[in-house]
Design an enzyme around this catalytic site. Structure first.
Site, PDB file in Angstrom:
ATOM      1  N   HIS A 164      -7.425  -5.625  -0.994  1.00  0.00           N
ATOM      2  CA  HIS A 164      -6.360  -4.997  -0.578  1.00  0.00           C
ATOM      3  C   HIS A 164      -5.826  -5.819   0.846  1.00  0.00           C
ATOM      4  CE1 HIS A 164      -4.141  -1.332  -0.550  1.00  0.00           C
ATOM      5  NE2 HIS A 164      -4.212  -1.048   0.606  1.00  0.00           N
TER       6      HIS A 164
ATOM      7  N   SER B 182       0.859  -1.278   0.105  1.00  0.00           N
ATOM      8  CA  SER B 182      -0.075  -0.092  -0.004  1.00  0.00           C
ATOM      9  C   SER B 182       0.873   1.264   0.153  1.00  0.00           C
ATOM     10  CB  SER B 182      -0.946   0.043   1.269  1.00  0.00           C
ATOM     11  OG  SER B 182      -2.045   0.914   0.842  1.00  0.00           O
TER      12      SER B 182
END
Length: 663
Positions: A636, A523
């Site tokens: 994610h 990320s």
């Protein structure tokens, strides 16, 4: 004495995640949830109950599926919990009688049920379900929700139409509902065009508190509301200018405590503890304005994922509240009085990741993890404040596996800011030998590495690497100025922080081979990994996960891009695309010489896979050394709660990549 073995990838299935401890009303026992990975490579979780005067918990649910959110009824007759018995089934509410008998399924709603809260008289359960405004469902599945239907076109007319957690959004919203035990019936008490999140009942059972964003997708925020159960009147208690949640009534019902902030520093703003006067409706007071600390749990790992936040917990006399706060790598509990006095309740280099309070006795029950223990349940007290370990479900794992204890390292950045970090020595470390090293960078960026168990870090140490990781500016745990300092400067002084930290580590530990360094992160950590290899060649290999490479496209493809670019970079595509490009690692791809492994989930809507595709295509076209691994059915959260076999595959790719270039 038997020698402990080194950690492996497959040890993921040997780790128990113990969460959501809940005390019984009489304070004699507590319930909790144990989650684990099965031999069939699925997540499974069960309900356990343990008496405080006993060492062994009793398992109360069995079979496949997941259990979560156990809650005792105030009269001590029932436990309600949420369960999904099959992999794709919708979660539903179940009632378990404490005097014996099997659990009874009480909801059969097409979109499931979750977030249960008992009324004070134990006659009702407040919970959430989802449906479209004006389309209240029957309490029967009718085959819906459990079967695969032919896909229809997705019509998009709203700004926020997808979510990394939920996928593409339909017209349904999270609604509030009541299950009446005496009538065995469900009443839907909201019918809204926005999501409503409950947080509890008033002591007299006449009101409920919840939070919601009723201003539309363009507004990033939420407000505290209360609702009269009988009249269905709603009262807004905050002014629509901030992000407030977890509103909880005081024992006398005259106040509501909540967490929140007014977005002074956008998404980097510290969450504070607030008190709202119920009678005055909109009069609120911040109790922690003078305390430069973020309320809640900011500590990250790859085992404890999706822990529920209980919000502030009132003490019996209504004069103070128990809260979590993350400070300098540890998450502990603090008692905040109504006049703003703050006392630390738990202390130590650990991570309090889950908690509850037995209000009558002041007994605290908490899940606590350390770098060498995935977590156990502990008890403490507002008076005594010592910690007593109640469970030992991870002892078979920790007794057999060699885990590395981190050494703290403090580096000083170029502008004088202190950066806290840690190092794990390689397993089997021998004086006089040299070892390769790997720098890990966390996501967020407004999160915190700390004193918690992290399987990936321990795995790399087990593979023979020195593993070092830090909290550069942008991280929580070091004050408001520090967490805000990276905004508008991505790739600036935050980059300098991690590079100076790397220098400090390698200078302090000369046994780390400076010619065999790797870097990895996910990320924001993926962004920084990409940025690093575009600005220096000092790392011999790199791996980027769920990364950001192009802020221009991120603006339009991420589920948060339309506001996150403005919040973090300081502008958006429509205002200043040149500024977004300046901070995009893709701009510097021609300078990348470091072999780069790119890993990404196919269903990542936070940092969509096109970010990885652009980076891979540019590297490949330039003839650079790269490998692109795409993970189907992964969003994610791949490294933390993704499909177990894909989590293992990711770790296999990561360790093989570094072995190829650093060993």
């Amino acid at each position: 004495m038997e020698t402990k073995r080194t950690l492996t990838i497959d040890d993921l299935k040997n780790i128990n995640v113990l969460t959501e401890p809940q005390p019984s009303p009489d304070g004699k026992e507590f319930a909790f949830v144990r989650q684990f990975i099965t031999e069939e490579d699925n997540y499974n979780s069960h309900l356990f109950v343990q008496r405080f005067n006993e060492d062994t918990p009793r398992q109360w649910t069995y079979g496949p599926g997941k259990v979560l959110s156990p809650r005792y009824s105030p009269d001590g007759r029932w436990i309600v919990f949420v369960s999904a018995k099959e992999e794709k089934a919708k979660p539903q509410l179940y009632l378990l009688p404490l005097d014996g008998g099997e659990a009874k399924q009480v909801t059969k709603l097409p979109n499931g049920a979750s977030q249960p809260y008992w009324s004070p008289d134990s006659s009702k359960i407040l919970f959430t379900t989802s449906f479209e405004k004006g389309s209240q469902p029957d309490n029967q599945l009718n085959g819906k929700g459990d079967t695969e239907e032919k896909k229809a076109p997705l019509i998009v007319e709203r700004l926020k139409y997808k979510s990394d957690a939920a996928g593409f959004l339909d017209e349904t919203n999270k609604q509030l509902a009541l299950y009446n035990l005496n009538k065995d019936a469900i009443e839907f008490i909201t019918d809204d065009e926005f999501d409503d999140e409950p947080s509890g009942w008033s002591p007299d059972g006449k009101m409920i508190a919840y939070h919601s964003n009723k201003q539309g997708d363009e507004h990033i925020g939420s407000d505290i509301y209360m609702m009269d159960i009988n009249t269905k009147e709603h009262y807004q208690l905050t002014d629509g200018k901030g992000i407030f949640s977890h509103g909880v009534f005081s024992p006398d019902g005259k106040k509501i405590a909540c967490y929140g902030h007014t977005k002074q520093f956008a998404g980097a703003t510290h969450s504070k503890l607030w008190i709202i006067d119920v009678a005055a409706h909109d009069e609120k007071k911040c109790l922690t304005d003078h305390w430069d600390v973020h309320m809640g749990d900011s500590c990250i790992g790859d085992i404890l994922s999706g822990q529920s936040n209980p919000g502030p917990l009132w003490t019996k006399d209504g004069k103070s509240l128990l809260v979590q706060a993350s400070v300098k790598g540890s998450t502990n509990l603090y008692n905040v009085s109504l006049n703003g006095d703050i006392e630390q309740v738990t202390s130590g280099d650990h991570h309090v990741y889950s908690l509850c309070l037995h209000q009558q006795s002041g007994k605290i029950i908490a899940g606590i993890s350390t770098p060498v223990n995935p977590g156990e349940i502990y008890s403490s007290s507002l008076e005594d404040r010592s910690l007593n370990e109640l469970t030992s479900m991870n002892k078979p794992f920790t007794d057999k596996v060699n885990l590395q204890t981190p050494e703290e390292i403090i580096s000083m950045s170029k502008d004088g800011k202190s950066v806290q970090g840690w190092l794990l020595k390689p397993a089997g470390f021998t004086e006089g030998e040299t070892y390769p090293g790997i720098l890990e960078i966390h996501g967020g960026p407004h999160a915190m590495y700390g004193n918690t168990f992290f399987h990936e870090l321990q795995l790399l140490a087990a593979k023979g690497y020195a593993v070092f990781y830090a909290n550069p500016r942008g991280s929580h745990g070091y004050g408001q100025e520090f967490v805000n300092a990276c905004r508008g400067d991505y790739g600036g002084m935050d980059y300098e922080d991690v590079m100076v930290f790397t220098d400090t580590v390698t200078d302090h530990y000369p046994w780390i081979d400076k010619q065999r360094l790797g870097v990895t992160g996910g990320s924001y950590g993926g962004f920084m990994t990409n940025w690093i290899v575009g600005h220096t060649n000092r790392f011999k290999a790199a791996a980027t996960l769920r990364c950001i490479s192009n802020w221009i496209s991120f603006y339009g493809v991420s589920d948060i891009g339309y506001f996150f670019t403005e919040w973090e970079i300081g502008t958006d595509l429509l205002k200043d695309p040149d500024q977004l490009w300046k901070h995009s690692p893709l701009k510097y791809v021609n300078k990348i010489e470091t072999p780069l492994l790119i890993m990404h989930g196919e269903k990542d809507f936070r940092c969509p896979i096109e970010q990885a595709e652009q980076l891979f295509t540019a590297l490949k076209q330039s003839g650079k050394d790269t490998r692109f691994v795409r993970f189907p059915d992964a969003n994610h959260e791949l490294s933390r709660s993704g499909p177990p076999h894909l989590r293992k595959a990711r770790l296999q790719e990561l360790t093989q990549w570094f072995e190829k270039y650093l060993k």
